[in-house]
Design a protein around this motif. Sequence first.
Motif, PDB file in Angstrom:
ATOM      1  N   SER A 114       0.817  -1.220   0.000  1.00  0.00           N
ATOM      2  CA  SER A 114       0.000   0.000   0.000  1.00  0.00           C
ATOM      3  C   SER A 114       0.848   1.265   0.000  1.00  0.00           C
ATOM      4  O   SER A 114       0.360   2.330  -0.363  1.00  0.00           O
ATOM      5  CB  SER A 114      -0.961   0.000   1.193  1.00  0.00           C
ATOM      6  N   GLU A 115       2.098   1.155   0.379  1.00  0.00           N
ATOM      7  CA  GLU A 115       3.000   2.309   0.348  1.00  0.00           C
ATOM      8  C   GLU A 115       3.536   2.584  -1.051  1.00  0.00           C
ATOM      9  O   GLU A 115       4.037   3.670  -1.320  1.00  0.00           O
ATOM     10  CB  GLU A 115       4.177   2.082   1.306  1.00  0.00           C
ATOM     11  N   ARG A 116       3.424   1.588  -1.943  1.00  0.00           N
ATOM     12  CA  ARG A 116       4.033   1.760  -3.257  1.00  0.00           C
ATOM     13  C   ARG A 116       3.083   1.559  -4.430  1.00  0.00           C
ATOM     14  O   ARG A 116       3.502   1.696  -5.579  1.00  0.00           O
ATOM     15  CB  ARG A 116       5.237   0.832  -3.389  1.00  0.00           C
ATOM     16  N   SER A 117       1.826   1.218  -4.140  1.00  0.00           N
ATOM     17  CA  SER A 117       0.878   0.943  -5.223  1.00  0.00           C
ATOM     18  C   SER A 117      -0.484   1.510  -4.884  1.00  0.00           C
ATOM     19  O   SER A 117      -0.843   1.625  -3.713  1.00  0.00           O
ATOM     20  CB  SER A 117       0.743  -0.571  -5.443  1.00  0.00           C
ATOM     21  N   ASP A 118      -1.244   1.838  -5.917  1.00  0.00           N
ATOM     22  CA  ASP A 118      -2.601   2.324  -5.678  1.00  0.00           C
ATOM     23  C   ASP A 118      -3.666   1.303  -6.058  1.00  0.00           C
ATOM     24  O   ASP A 118      -4.855   1.515  -5.822  1.00  0.00           O
ATOM     25  CB  ASP A 118      -2.856   3.663  -6.360  1.00  0.00           C
ATOM     26  N   ILE A 119      -3.256   0.189  -6.646  1.00  0.00           N
ATOM     27  CA  ILE A 119      -4.166  -0.927  -6.916  1.00  0.00           C
ATOM     28  C   ILE A 119      -3.469  -2.194  -6.450  1.00  0.00           C
ATOM     29  O   ILE A 119      -2.347  -2.488  -6.888  1.00  0.00           O
ATOM     30  CB  ILE A 119      -4.522  -1.044  -8.409  1.00  0.00           C
ATOM     31  N   LEU A 120      -4.120  -2.917  -5.565  1.00  0.00           N
ATOM     32  CA  LEU A 120      -3.582  -4.180  -5.074  1.00  0.00           C
ATOM     33  C   LEU A 120      -4.518  -5.297  -5.498  1.00  0.00           C
ATOM     34  O   LEU A 120      -5.708  -5.272  -5.173  1.00  0.00           O
ATOM     35  CB  LEU A 120      -3.462  -4.172  -3.546  1.00  0.00           C
ATOM     36  N   ASN A 144      -6.973   6.299  -1.328  1.00  0.00           N
ATOM     37  CA  ASN A 144      -6.928   6.187  -2.790  1.00  0.00           C
ATOM     38  C   ASN A 144      -6.402   4.838  -3.273  1.00  0.00           C
ATOM     39  O   ASN A 144      -6.000   4.709  -4.425  1.00  0.00           O
ATOM     40  CB  ASN A 144      -6.061   7.313  -3.378  1.00  0.00           C
ATOM     41  N   ILE A 145      -6.409   3.849  -2.395  1.00  0.00           N
ATOM     42  CA  ILE A 145      -5.902   2.529  -2.748  1.00  0.00           C
ATOM     43  C   ILE A 145      -7.079   1.585  -2.962  1.00  0.00           C
ATOM     44  O   ILE A 145      -7.974   1.498  -2.119  1.00  0.00           O
ATOM     45  CB  ILE A 145      -4.974   1.982  -1.647  1.00  0.00           C
ATOM     46  N   HIS A 146      -7.083   0.914  -4.094  1.00  0.00           N
ATOM     47  CA  HIS A 146      -8.115  -0.063  -4.425  1.00  0.00           C
ATOM     48  C   HIS A 146      -7.542  -1.450  -4.133  1.00  0.00           C
ATOM     49  O   HIS A 146      -6.471  -1.803  -4.644  1.00  0.00           O
ATOM     50  CB  HIS A 146      -8.505   0.041  -5.903  1.00  0.00           C
ATOM     51  N   ILE A 193     -12.122  -6.371 -14.649  1.00  0.00           N
ATOM     52  CA  ILE A 193     -11.667  -5.522 -15.762  1.00  0.00           C
ATOM     53  C   ILE A 193     -12.578  -4.300 -15.922  1.00  0.00           C
ATOM     54  O   ILE A 193     -12.066  -3.175 -16.024  1.00  0.00           O
ATOM     55  CB  ILE A 193     -11.509  -6.320 -17.072  1.00  0.00           C
ATOM     56  N   PRO A 194     -13.916  -4.455 -15.938  1.00  0.00           N
ATOM     57  CA  PRO A 194     -14.744  -3.244 -16.037  1.00  0.00           C
ATOM     58  C   PRO A 194     -14.500  -2.264 -14.884  1.00  0.00           C
ATOM     59  O   PRO A 194     -14.493  -1.048 -15.103  1.00  0.00           O
ATOM     60  CB  PRO A 194     -16.169  -3.793 -16.009  1.00  0.00           C
ATOM     61  N   TYR A 195     -14.263  -2.770 -13.698  1.00  0.00           N
ATOM     62  CA  TYR A 195     -13.967  -1.895 -12.560  1.00  0.00           C
ATOM     63  C   TYR A 195     -12.631  -1.176 -12.791  1.00  0.00           C
ATOM     64  O   TYR A 195     -12.540   0.052 -12.591  1.00  0.00           O
ATOM     65  CB  TYR A 195     -13.923  -2.707 -11.260  1.00  0.00           C
ATOM     66  N   LEU A 196     -11.612  -1.896 -13.204  1.00  0.00           N
ATOM     67  CA  LEU A 196     -10.298  -1.290 -13.432  1.00  0.00           C
ATOM     68  C   LEU A 196     -10.338  -0.248 -14.541  1.00  0.00           C
ATOM     69  O   LEU A 196      -9.661   0.772 -14.461  1.00  0.00           O
ATOM     70  CB  LEU A 196      -9.263  -2.371 -13.764  1.00  0.00           C
ATOM     71  N   LYS A 197     -11.136  -0.495 -15.575  1.00  0.00           N
ATOM     72  CA  LYS A 197     -11.232   0.460 -16.670  1.00  0.00           C
ATOM     73  C   LYS A 197     -11.787   1.811 -16.210  1.00  0.00           C
ATOM     74  O   LYS A 197     -11.490   2.836 -16.810  1.00  0.00           O
ATOM     75  CB  LYS A 197     -12.096  -0.099 -17.797  1.00  0.00           C
ATOM     76  N   GLN A 198     -12.562   1.812 -15.143  1.00  0.00           N
ATOM     77  CA  GLN A 198     -13.089   3.060 -14.594  1.00  0.00           C
ATOM     78  C   GLN A 198     -11.999   3.892 -13.911  1.00  0.00           C
ATOM     79  O   GLN A 198     -12.189   5.075 -13.662  1.00  0.00           O
ATOM     80  CB  GLN A 198     -14.174   2.790 -13.564  1.00  0.00           C
ATOM     81  N   LEU A 199     -10.871   3.250 -13.603  1.00  0.00           N
ATOM     82  CA  LEU A 199      -9.800   3.922 -12.844  1.00  0.00           C
ATOM     83  C   LEU A 199      -8.778   4.601 -13.725  1.00  0.00           C
ATOM     84  O   LEU A 199      -7.870   5.257 -13.215  1.00  0.00           O
ATOM     85  CB  LEU A 199      -9.090   2.902 -11.936  1.00  0.00           C
TER      86      LEU A 199
END
Length: 168
Positions: free
Chosen positions: A52-58, A138-140, A160-166
């Motif tokens: 979580s310190e280095r990524s915004d999507i896990l 702001n981390i998903h 994938i549809p959720y990620l495409k919104q990001l």
Amino acid sequence: ISVGTELLLGNIVNTNGAYLADKCALLGFTNYYQTVVGDNFERLLKTLETASERSDILLLTGGLGPTQDDLTKEVVAAFLKKELVLHEESKNQIIQIFQRRNREITDNNWKQAMMIKDSIVVDNPNGTAPGLICKKENIHIILMPGPPSEMIPMFEERIIPYLKQLTD
């Protein structure tokens, strides 16, 4: 983050990591890290803190099953400081799956109907472990089952549809 001691021991090849890396690259996401962690509460919690310190999507796969060593939901709930609550729709789906398979439900299966409060529950028509989408600032944080026969359709149809919104 791929969760499972069986992955660390080499009992199962981590095909999920390769699949997700490929698909995320095609979606335009940059993958800087992949981690495999065993079924251990403290090590998975530390992995989440670092990630979580280095990524915004896990993206997490594995550890959503009914057994005692399936800890992913519990660890993510602790990381988010949120409780697990019974999700009636998931409970009903578990009942239907066991009825179709003509199998008896044991108490440990109800663990899969417990969801992290305020998360989005992702249906799993191919198994008994639903996925989850959670947010911390702001981390998903996206939890998916470990078996590829469950994870791949869930990723393609719902994640994938959720990620495409990001991203654009």
